[in-house]
Motif scaffolding. Structure first.
Motif, PDB file in Angstrom:
ATOM      1  N   VAL A 155       8.261  -0.836   6.345  1.00  0.00           N
ATOM      2  CA  VAL A 155       7.509   0.417   6.350  1.00  0.00           C
ATOM      3  C   VAL A 155       8.469   1.579   6.099  1.00  0.00           C
ATOM      4  O   VAL A 155       9.507   1.701   6.759  1.00  0.00           O
ATOM      5  CB  VAL A 155       6.789   0.636   7.693  1.00  0.00           C
ATOM      6  CG1 VAL A 155       6.071   1.981   7.706  1.00  0.00           C
ATOM      7  CG2 VAL A 155       5.807  -0.497   7.971  1.00  0.00           C
ATOM      8  N   LEU A 156       8.116   2.452   5.147  1.00  0.00           N
ATOM      9  CA  LEU A 156       8.819   3.706   4.918  1.00  0.00           C
ATOM     10  C   LEU A 156       7.846   4.842   5.181  1.00  0.00           C
ATOM     11  O   LEU A 156       6.814   4.953   4.522  1.00  0.00           O
ATOM     12  CB  LEU A 156       9.344   3.789   3.486  1.00  0.00           C
ATOM     13  CG  LEU A 156       9.972   5.133   3.079  1.00  0.00           C
ATOM     14  CD1 LEU A 156      11.175   5.471   3.946  1.00  0.00           C
ATOM     15  CD2 LEU A 156      10.351   5.126   1.601  1.00  0.00           C
ATOM     16  N   LEU A 157       8.185   5.700   6.170  1.00  0.00           N
ATOM     17  CA  LEU A 157       7.357   6.846   6.526  1.00  0.00           C
ATOM     18  C   LEU A 157       8.242   8.076   6.400  1.00  0.00           C
ATOM     19  O   LEU A 157       9.141   8.293   7.214  1.00  0.00           O
ATOM     20  CB  LEU A 157       6.840   6.669   7.954  1.00  0.00           C
ATOM     21  CG  LEU A 157       5.639   7.486   8.417  1.00  0.00           C
ATOM     22  CD1 LEU A 157       5.219   7.058   9.831  1.00  0.00           C
ATOM     23  CD2 LEU A 157       5.875   8.978   8.396  1.00  0.00           C
ATOM     24  N   GLU A 158       8.001   8.888   5.366  1.00  0.00           N
ATOM     25  CA  GLU A 158       8.924   9.988   5.099  1.00  0.00           C
ATOM     26  C   GLU A 158       8.213  11.244   4.617  1.00  0.00           C
ATOM     27  O   GLU A 158       7.117  11.201   4.073  1.00  0.00           O
ATOM     28  CB  GLU A 158       9.963   9.560   4.059  1.00  0.00           C
ATOM     29  CG  GLU A 158       9.418   9.307   2.676  1.00  0.00           C
ATOM     30  CD  GLU A 158      10.508   8.963   1.664  1.00  0.00           C
ATOM     31  OE1 GLU A 158      11.694   8.945   2.033  1.00  0.00           O
ATOM     32  OE2 GLU A 158      10.168   8.710   0.488  1.00  0.00           O
ATOM     33  N   ASP A 159       8.882  12.387   4.865  1.00  0.00           N
ATOM     34  CA  ASP A 159       8.465  13.697   4.333  1.00  0.00           C
ATOM     35  C   ASP A 159       7.035  14.047   4.718  1.00  0.00           C
ATOM     36  O   ASP A 159       6.326  14.718   3.961  1.00  0.00           O
ATOM     37  CB  ASP A 159       8.622  13.720   2.805  1.00  0.00           C
ATOM     38  CG  ASP A 159      10.056  13.498   2.355  1.00  0.00           C
ATOM     39  OD1 ASP A 159      10.967  13.992   3.042  1.00  0.00           O
ATOM     40  OD2 ASP A 159      10.265  12.817   1.327  1.00  0.00           O
ATOM     41  N   SER A 160       6.605  13.595   5.883  1.00  0.00           N
ATOM     42  CA  SER A 160       5.231  13.800   6.320  1.00  0.00           C
ATOM     43  C   SER A 160       5.175  14.741   7.510  1.00  0.00           C
ATOM     44  O   SER A 160       6.202  15.126   8.081  1.00  0.00           O
ATOM     45  CB  SER A 160       4.594  12.441   6.658  1.00  0.00           C
ATOM     46  OG  SER A 160       4.463  11.648   5.481  1.00  0.00           O
ATOM     47  N   VAL A 180       2.406  12.925   3.654  1.00  0.00           N
ATOM     48  CA  VAL A 180       1.059  12.892   4.214  1.00  0.00           C
ATOM     49  C   VAL A 180       1.037  13.774   5.456  1.00  0.00           C
ATOM     50  O   VAL A 180       1.935  13.693   6.296  1.00  0.00           O
ATOM     51  CB  VAL A 180       0.641  11.452   4.571  1.00  0.00           C
ATOM     52  CG1 VAL A 180      -0.689  11.447   5.335  1.00  0.00           C
ATOM     53  CG2 VAL A 180       0.539  10.601   3.308  1.00  0.00           C
ATOM     54  N   ARG A 181       0.033  14.608   5.569  1.00  0.00           N
ATOM     55  CA  ARG A 181      -0.141  15.436   6.770  1.00  0.00           C
ATOM     56  C   ARG A 181      -1.364  14.962   7.545  1.00  0.00           C
ATOM     57  O   ARG A 181      -2.444  14.818   6.984  1.00  0.00           O
ATOM     58  CB  ARG A 181      -0.310  16.914   6.398  1.00  0.00           C
ATOM     59  CG  ARG A 181      -0.614  17.820   7.611  1.00  0.00           C
ATOM     60  CD  ARG A 181      -0.531  19.299   7.251  1.00  0.00           C
ATOM     61  NE  ARG A 181      -1.457  19.661   6.186  1.00  0.00           N
ATOM     62  CZ  ARG A 181      -2.731  20.007   6.373  1.00  0.00           C
ATOM     63  NH1 ARG A 181      -3.259  20.020   7.601  1.00  0.00           N
ATOM     64  NH2 ARG A 181      -3.502  20.331   5.345  1.00  0.00           N
ATOM     65  N   PHE A 207       0.844  -1.192   0.000  1.00  0.00           N
ATOM     66  CA  PHE A 207       0.000   0.000   0.000  1.00  0.00           C
ATOM     67  C   PHE A 207       0.880   1.242   0.000  1.00  0.00           C
ATOM     68  O   PHE A 207       1.880   1.320   0.701  1.00  0.00           O
ATOM     69  CB  PHE A 207      -0.910   0.003   1.229  1.00  0.00           C
ATOM     70  CG  PHE A 207      -1.675   1.283   1.434  1.00  0.00           C
ATOM     71  CD1 PHE A 207      -2.691   1.644   0.568  1.00  0.00           C
ATOM     72  CD2 PHE A 207      -1.381   2.121   2.502  1.00  0.00           C
ATOM     73  CE1 PHE A 207      -3.405   2.822   0.752  1.00  0.00           C
ATOM     74  CE2 PHE A 207      -2.085   3.295   2.702  1.00  0.00           C
ATOM     75  CZ  PHE A 207      -3.098   3.641   1.824  1.00  0.00           C
ATOM     76  N   ARG A 208       0.476   2.217  -0.793  1.00  0.00           N
ATOM     77  CA  ARG A 208       1.187   3.502  -0.866  1.00  0.00           C
ATOM     78  C   ARG A 208       0.169   4.619  -0.701  1.00  0.00           C
ATOM     79  O   ARG A 208      -0.893   4.610  -1.335  1.00  0.00           O
ATOM     80  CB  ARG A 208       1.893   3.624  -2.212  1.00  0.00           C
ATOM     81  CG  ARG A 208       2.671   4.914  -2.410  1.00  0.00           C
ATOM     82  CD  ARG A 208       3.222   5.006  -3.819  1.00  0.00           C
ATOM     83  NE  ARG A 208       4.190   3.953  -4.067  1.00  0.00           N
ATOM     84  CZ  ARG A 208       5.510   4.123  -3.997  1.00  0.00           C
ATOM     85  NH1 ARG A 208       6.007   5.304  -3.686  1.00  0.00           N
ATOM     86  NH2 ARG A 208       6.317   3.125  -4.250  1.00  0.00           N
ATOM     87  N   ILE A 209       0.511   5.590   0.143  1.00  0.00           N
ATOM     88  CA  ILE A 209      -0.323   6.776   0.299  1.00  0.00           C
ATOM     89  C   ILE A 209       0.585   7.988   0.280  1.00  0.00           C
ATOM     90  O   ILE A 209       1.624   8.013   0.948  1.00  0.00           O
ATOM     91  CB  ILE A 209      -1.169   6.714   1.593  1.00  0.00           C
ATOM     92  CG1 ILE A 209      -2.046   7.964   1.729  1.00  0.00           C
ATOM     93  CG2 ILE A 209      -0.314   6.476   2.834  1.00  0.00           C
ATOM     94  CD1 ILE A 209      -3.088   7.863   2.838  1.00  0.00           C
ATOM     95  N   GLU A 210       0.209   9.023  -0.493  1.00  0.00           N
ATOM     96  CA  GLU A 210       1.109  10.160  -0.646  1.00  0.00           C
ATOM     97  C   GLU A 210       0.368  11.420  -1.078  1.00  0.00           C
ATOM     98  O   GLU A 210      -0.696  11.355  -1.710  1.00  0.00           O
ATOM     99  CB  GLU A 210       2.221   9.844  -1.651  1.00  0.00           C
ATOM    100  CG  GLU A 210       1.741   9.416  -3.013  1.00  0.00           C
ATOM    101  CD  GLU A 210       2.857   8.814  -3.880  1.00  0.00           C
ATOM    102  OE1 GLU A 210       3.904   8.428  -3.331  1.00  0.00           O
ATOM    103  OE2 GLU A 210       2.664   8.737  -5.105  1.00  0.00           O
TER     104      GLU A 210
END
Length: 280
Positions: free
Chosen positions: A140-145, A115-116, A87-90
């Protein structure tokens, strides 16, 4: 408290709009490989959304342009609940949910990018507990959010494996970033300020306790002195305001090359599980 980056806020769309119905149907009927696009605008959503199909991308036009507003939510424990892998969310925002903003449960190969999540009324114990919340996940990659105003943790990763949390901004949460009972995780390049505690590394006794390796480096931990405001009987309720990095009942942790300053209680705290007073 609004975090939009200078431009005009997009136009608010009405609740129960055709867009909400269309989005709900797209999520229900999604197939692997689908890309679901969130157009520009503030889209009022009054019921929780869910996705149970792997291999789907949810994509907006920017975290200050494509906004899902749950301010008048009447149903659902989360804004968006994902029980799927690949799954990708951006490039979108989730605002003012009744509970957690984005929860991803038991998925593999998850990308969360730009993602904000935000509660626009500011710090409040009535805000949802978690902003971005992958749990029991792997790779899991969680970045630039961005995560603002969560009454527990802005960015929370729990009971997971192989996690990178990098280059995010977290403000006015109780815990800016919380890593709990997770194996092989890296937390770096994040800017954390005005939380109660910046980074909380925690092992709870009633959850699986893997032999984790946690690296925390290259972060800015600045003035995390917001008063503690979560509901009572949660693990973070006892964390003192003004805490930079807190290691609680955790080992195999490396902290290096961070800028840690202006946290009024202590820049780094190492504590016992029993210090929380949490009984489970």
């Amino acid at each position: 408290m609004a975090s939009c980056s200078g431009g005009e806020r997009p136009e608010q769309q009405p609740a129960e709009s055709e867009f909400q119905k269309q989005l709900q149907m797209q999520l229900i009927k999604a197939k692997p490989g689908d890309v679901i696009t969130i157009p520009e605008g503030v889209h009022a959503i009054n019921r929780g959304l869910s996705l149970n199909v792997s291999g789907v991308t949810l994509r907006g036009l920017g975290m200050d342009k494509s906004i899902l507003s749950f301010k008048d939510q009447v149903q659902g424990a989360e804004g968006l609940l994902v029980n799927a892998s690949d799954f990708r969310i951006e490039d979108l925002a989730i605002e003012d949910t009744a509970g957690d903003a984005l929860k991803i449960n038991e998925g593999r190969n998850i990308v969360i990018r730009r993602v904000r999540t935000e509660w626009t009324n500011g710090p409040d114990e009535k805000n949802g507990a978690y902003g971005i919340y992958p749990v029991q996940a792997e790779n899991v990659l969680l970045e630039d959010s961005v995560a603002i105003g969560a009454s527990d943790a802005g960015l929370y990763v729990g009971q997971s494996r192989n996690v990178v949390v990098r280059n995010n901004r977290v403000e006015f949460n109780v815990a800016g970033i919380e890593i709990e009972n997770t194996m092989h995780d890296e937390v770096y390049g994040n800017v954390t300020r005005n939380n109660t505690v910046c980074i909380l590394l925690f092992n709870l006794t009633d959850l699986p306790k893997p032999r984790q390796i946690t690296l925390v480096f290259g972060n800015e931990v600045l003035g995390n002195n917001t008063a503690n405001y979560p509901a009572e009987r949660t693990p973070v309720a006892s964390v003192p305001a003004g805490s930079g990095i807190v290691i609680n009942s955790n080992d195999r942790v490396e902290i290096f090359d961070n800028v840690i300053t202006d946290n009024d209680t202590a820049n780094i705290i190492i504590s016992s599980y029993f210090a929380t007073g949490y009984q489970g």
